[in-house]
Design an enzyme around this catalytic site. Structure first.
Site, mmCIF file in Angstrom:
data_model
loop_
_atom_site.group_PDB
_atom_site.id
_atom_site.type_symbol
_atom_site.label_atom_id
_atom_site.label_comp_id
_atom_site.label_asym_id
_atom_site.label_seq_id
_atom_site.Cartn_x
_atom_site.Cartn_y
_atom_site.Cartn_z
ATOM 1 N N CYS A 255 0.824 -1.204 0.000
ATOM 2 C CA CYS A 255 0.000 0.000 0.000
ATOM 3 C C CYS A 255 0.865 1.265 0.000
ATOM 4 C CB CYS A 255 -0.974 -0.035 1.163
ATOM 5 S SG CYS A 255 -2.346 1.141 0.982
ATOM 6 N N HIS A 349 -3.902 -5.214 -0.222
ATOM 7 C CA HIS A 349 -3.582 -5.747 1.108
ATOM 8 C C HIS A 349 -3.617 -7.278 1.171
ATOM 9 C CE1 HIS A 349 -3.508 -1.888 3.261
ATOM 10 N NE2 HIS A 349 -4.368 -1.521 2.342
ATOM 11 N N GLU A 351 -2.443 -8.939 3.447
ATOM 12 C CA GLU A 351 -2.543 -9.299 4.861
ATOM 13 C C GLU A 351 -3.950 -9.111 5.407
ATOM 14 O OE1 GLU A 351 -2.815 -5.022 5.152
ATOM 15 O OE2 GLU A 351 -1.829 -6.417 3.809
#
Length: 376
Positions: A255, A349, A351
């Site tokens: 990001c 993302h 994660e």
């Protein structure tokens, strides 16, 4: 449910009326919308939403309440919260408090009963803009003056406001296979957790970390996290990254870390009209041809050519991932003259604790890169 009236005023004068939700008072920020149907707790506690007022496009919010296991940080970071139809009673075996109570406890001013579909369409057509929510002001014109006097997101450096002040270590789970220095620009809890699950010992460093701080960890790789603010207003971390790249330290960025990687390689960045926010964005990994459904939260993007490599002082840079909705750059790769991968980053993302988990393989790709660099 609250019977206190609230108003929402955008900087172009568009006004919505509703009821207070969460804390009462007044708040300002950049109005953005999130298209996720689930994962509101992770959204609220994501430091990347610092100084933003989040409009939820899903009509029902708060159904599963709030718990102490899912937060991505130690607090709620959004400046304000806008929902259409909040849950009257949360229903989930893990729920420990209602969303309304959590917002109130942390002083987050929100508004409910708003036509979020109309508000979202307005932001799509006019772009993200400043906004104010108030339960104490009844005159929209008076609130509008304060909205227009509030700060803008463009040109603002915010990572220092959300980063850890002290370095800390997340130990590897099981056998330790590598050490990574992770610069916290607004890092989410799940990021070092996913690395540690792969045997990586993660040293999380403040946003003010120097190259000496990074090298003191003796890292096998460097990581830059997600975070808020304008990448063009951030210079020290770009210089740190350029120094690390010149030392051939393998790099992975997510990001904000993707945007800073782009700037370190010589590309520009720009503000998107209304950004990408939600957990349902299609992205193609051009290195494999695979299309992933991914989680996003970004209002800025890298300005890099979609086709062909770009020569940089550190190697050949290419766009590795692209958003299938609008062709926005979603990932970068850096390779040496022989075509070997040296560093990479993604705008979305992998994660995302709330899912989807299509892109979790990128942490394996980072570990593979570290192992390859050790053998070289």
């Amino acid at each position: 449910m609250s019977t206190t009236e609230a108003i929402l005023v955008l900087e172009d004068g568009r006004t919505f009326r509703g009821a207070a939700y969460g804390a009462e008072g007044e708040t300002f920020g950049e109005a953005v919308f999130s298209t996720g149907m689930t994962g509101y707790q992770e959204t609220l506690t994501d430091p990347s939403y610092h100084r933003q007022v989040v409009v939820m496009t899903a009509p029902h919010v708060g159904n599963t309440g709030m718990n102490d296991e899912d937060p991505e940080s130690s607090r709620i970071w959004v400046s304000g919260y806008v929902v259409r139809d909040p849950a009257r009673v949360p229903s989930n075996w893990r729920s420990q408090r209602s969303l309304d109570d959590a917002l109130r406890e942390q002083g987050v001013v929100g508004i409910s009963g708003v036509d979020t579909r109309a508000l979202t369409r307005h932001l799509r057509e006019r772009g993200a803009m400043r906004v104010g929510i108030s339960t104490t002001e009844t005159d929209p014109e008076a609130l509008l003056e304060r909205v227009r006097a509030s700060g803008e997101m463009a040109g603002t450096e915010l990572s220092g406001e959300v980063s850890t002040t002290e370095a800390y270590v997340v130990p590897a789970v099981g056998e330790k296979v590598a050490t990574v220095a992770a610069v916290d620009l607004g890092i989410k809890t799940n990021t070092p957790r996913m690395m540690s699950e792969r045997g990586i010992e993660v040293h999380v460093l403040p946003a003010t970390a120097s190259i000496e701080d990074v090298l003191a960890v003796d890292p096998d790789g460097l990581f830059f996290s997600n975070g808020p603010g304008d990448p063009a207003a951030t210079t020290s971390q770009v210089e740190l990254l350029q120094d690390a790249l010149s030392r051939e330290v393998p790099y992975f960025g997510i990001c904000f870390g993707n945007q800073l990687f782009g700037r370190a390689l010589g590309f520009g960045t720009y503000k998107l009209k209304y950004g990408h926010r939600g957990i349902n964005q299609p992205v193609m990994d051009r290195t494999t041809g695979k299309v992933e459904v991914t989680a996003h939260n970004h209002g800025f993007a890298v300005d890099a050519p979609l086709e062909g490599p770009t020569s940089t002082p550190y190697g050949e840079a290419t766009v590795s991932h692209v958003c299938l909705n609008d062709d926005v750059v979603e990932g970068l790769e850096l390779r040496d003259a022989d075509g070997n991968l040296k560093s990479f980053s993604v705008q979305y993302h992998p994660e995302a604790a709330a899912g989807p988990h299509d892109a979790a393989y990128l942490f394996d790709r980072f570990l593979d890169l570290i192992h390859q660099n050790k053998k070289a």
